[in-house]
Design an enzyme around this catalytic site. Structure first.
Site, PDB file in Angstrom:
ATOM      1  N   GLY A  16     124.117  21.510  24.694  1.00 35.79           N
ATOM      2  CA  GLY A  16     122.793  21.607  24.085  1.00 35.79           C
ATOM      3  C   GLY A  16     121.662  20.987  24.879  1.00 35.79           C
ATOM      4  O   GLY A  16     120.605  20.699  24.329  1.00 35.79           O
ATOM      5  N   ASN A  18     119.727  22.392  27.057  1.00 34.87           N
ATOM      6  CA  ASN A  18     118.565  23.290  27.070  1.00 34.87           C
ATOM      7  C   ASN A  18     117.812  23.234  25.743  1.00 34.87           C
ATOM      8  O   ASN A  18     116.580  23.270  25.722  1.00 34.87           O
ATOM      9  CB  ASN A  18     118.999  24.723  27.386  1.00 34.87           C
ATOM     10  CG  ASN A  18     119.181  24.944  28.879  1.00 34.87           C
ATOM     11  OD1 ASN A  18     118.211  25.029  29.613  1.00 34.87           O
ATOM     12  ND2 ASN A  18     120.425  25.001  29.324  1.00 34.87           N
ATOM     13  N   ASN A 111     118.010  35.066  27.964  1.00 32.53           N
ATOM     14  CA  ASN A 111     119.170  34.248  28.329  1.00 32.53           C
ATOM     15  C   ASN A 111     118.798  33.441  29.558  1.00 32.53           C
ATOM     16  O   ASN A 111     118.064  33.918  30.420  1.00 32.53           O
ATOM     17  CB  ASN A 111     120.353  35.170  28.647  1.00 32.53           C
ATOM     18  CG  ASN A 111     121.609  34.402  29.014  1.00 32.53           C
ATOM     19  OD1 ASN A 111     121.956  33.406  28.357  1.00 32.53           O
ATOM     20  ND2 ASN A 111     122.301  34.834  30.053  1.00 32.53           N
ATOM     21  N   HIS A 113     120.552  31.664  32.812  1.00 34.38           N
ATOM     22  CA  HIS A 113     121.820  31.747  33.549  1.00 34.38           C
ATOM     23  C   HIS A 113     121.691  30.947  34.845  1.00 34.38           C
ATOM     24  O   HIS A 113     120.698  31.097  35.568  1.00 34.38           O
ATOM     25  CB  HIS A 113     122.137  33.212  33.861  1.00 34.38           C
ATOM     26  CG  HIS A 113     123.442  33.371  34.567  1.00 34.38           C
ATOM     27  ND1 HIS A 113     124.650  33.216  33.926  1.00 34.38           N
ATOM     28  CD2 HIS A 113     123.745  33.636  35.863  1.00 34.38           C
ATOM     29  CE1 HIS A 113     125.633  33.394  34.797  1.00 34.38           C
ATOM     30  NE2 HIS A 113     125.106  33.648  35.982  1.00 34.38           N
ATOM     31  N   ASP A 149     124.915  38.962  31.626  1.00 33.47           N
ATOM     32  CA  ASP A 149     124.003  38.332  32.584  1.00 33.47           C
ATOM     33  C   ASP A 149     123.215  39.363  33.388  1.00 33.47           C
ATOM     34  O   ASP A 149     123.018  39.222  34.604  1.00 33.47           O
ATOM     35  CB  ASP A 149     124.780  37.373  33.513  1.00 33.47           C
ATOM     36  CG  ASP A 149     125.436  36.243  32.722  1.00 33.47           C
ATOM     37  OD1 ASP A 149     124.855  35.816  31.711  1.00 33.47           O
ATOM     38  OD2 ASP A 149     126.530  35.808  33.112  1.00 33.47           O
ATOM     39  N   GLU A 178     116.520  23.895  35.711  1.00 32.62           N
ATOM     40  CA  GLU A 178     116.839  24.953  34.750  1.00 32.62           C
ATOM     41  C   GLU A 178     116.077  24.713  33.439  1.00 32.62           C
ATOM     42  O   GLU A 178     115.513  25.644  32.858  1.00 32.62           O
ATOM     43  CB  GLU A 178     118.345  24.853  34.534  1.00 32.62           C
ATOM     44  CG  GLU A 178     119.007  26.031  33.957  1.00 32.62           C
ATOM     45  CD  GLU A 178     120.517  25.771  33.836  1.00 32.62           C
ATOM     46  OE1 GLU A 178     121.168  25.361  34.808  1.00 32.62           O
ATOM     47  OE2 GLU A 178     121.026  25.975  32.734  1.00 32.62           O
TER      48      GLU A 178
HETATM   49  C1  GRF Z   1     123.471  26.070  31.219  1.00 32.89           C
HETATM   50  O1  GRF Z   1     123.834  25.826  32.540  1.00 32.89           O
HETATM   51  C2  GRF Z   1     123.052  27.506  31.049  1.00 32.89           C
HETATM   52  O2  GRF Z   1     122.347  27.995  32.131  1.00 32.89           O
HETATM   53  C3  GRF Z   1     124.363  28.195  30.945  1.00 32.89           C
HETATM   54  O3  GRF Z   1     125.137  27.344  30.151  1.00 32.89           O
HETATM   55  C4  GRF Z   1     124.686  26.018  30.309  1.00 32.89           C
HETATM   56  C5  GRF Z   1     124.348  25.476  28.958  1.00 32.89           C
HETATM   57  O4  GRF Z   1     124.053  24.121  29.002  1.00 32.89           O
HETATM   58  N1  GRF Z   1     124.218  29.544  30.471  1.00 32.89           N
HETATM   59  P1  GRF Z   1     123.524  23.347  27.717  1.00 32.89           P
HETATM   60  O5  GRF Z   1     124.514  23.591  26.598  1.00 32.89           O
HETATM   61  O6  GRF Z   1     122.155  23.848  27.398  1.00 32.89           O
HETATM   62  O7  GRF Z   1     123.515  21.905  28.135  1.00 32.89           O
END
Ligand code: GRF
Length: 223
Positions: A16, A18, A111, A113, A149, A178
């Site tokens: 989590g 992000n 999404n 990625h 993706d 990211e």
């Molecule tokens: C991130 O690296 C995202 O790009 C990928 O899965 C990971 C998720 O990380 N799709 P988090 O759960 O948000 O820490």
């Protein structure tokens, strides 16, 4: 800020981070939006724990409780529909989504990625970039279509691969970039400057021919 803030549903299966980045940007006022709910296939995920700690609506439906992928998606996406999202952000949601579910939210799903798509869809992106001898790695935000993706690209962030990098170190170095990419991308969609169409992304009303590139100041160079 408008009376009806832009509503984001987050789908996540993992830790989590992000989601945390979106919440942080909202709380400091850099992202004019609200998280309308967090949705997962993993009841024990960090993302669901964070959502609950943050007082957000959180729904986790384990696929094991459903006879088919279609039934699971139908149930989970019906929960998502209840919070009436303007945008669904897949942030580490680790299941393939059925076409029927995607159709319900056409042009409203992105999404993130961890690769410079179209390079390395799927898993172990960091290890694959190192194994290929890439000098550059990065992350992409794209519109979701019924293929893994894939889908029109909105934005990317790039970092150099350093001599001491292994997959874990590269992933660790990329993660904060990211997060910045996701926040900037959602910001553009929330403001209306970027829009998702069926097979392309519009930026300032024009189809993007290449993804926007995030600068060191966490803004897109073109914006
Ligand atoms: C991130 O690296 C995202 O790009 C990928 O899965 C990971 C998720 O990380 N799709 P988090 O759960 O948000 O820490």
């Amino acid at each position: 800020m408008s009376q009806t803030p832009y509503r984001i549903a987050v789908m996540a299966s993992g830790r989590g981070s992000n989601l945390q980045a979106l919440l942080q940007a909202i709380s400091v006022g850099t992202l004019p939006a609200r998280i309308a709910g967090v949705f997962s296939d993993k009841p024990a995920s960090g993302a669901i724990a964070l959502a609950r700690e943050s007082g957000l609506p959180a729904v986790a439906l384990s696929p094991r409780a459903y006879p088919s992928r279609e039934d699971h998606d139908e149930a989970l996406f019906s929960e998502i529909e209840r919070v009436q999202p303007d945008l669904i952000v897949c942030a580490g949601y680790m299941r393939i989504i059925t076409e029927a579910a995607l159709r319900r939210f056409e042009a409203r799903m992105i999404n993130i990625h961890p690769s410079l798509l179209p390079k390395y869809p799927g898993l172990d992106t960091h290890g694959r970039a190192i194994a290929a001898g890439d000098r550059e790695h990065g992350a992409s935000v794209h519109a979701v279509i019924p293929a893994l993706d894939a889908g029109p690209l909105l934005g990317q962030v790039r970092i150099s691969v350093e001599p001491g990098d292994d997959a874990a170190r590269l992933a660790r170095r990329l993660l904060p970039r990211e997060h910045a990419l996701l926040v900037a991308s959602v910001g553009l969609l929330a403001s209306g400057r970027a829009q998702i169409a069926s097979d392309h992304v519009l930026f300032d009303g024009r189809p993007l021919t290449a993804p926007l590139q995030l600068g060191d100041d966490n803004r897109f160079l073109e914006a």
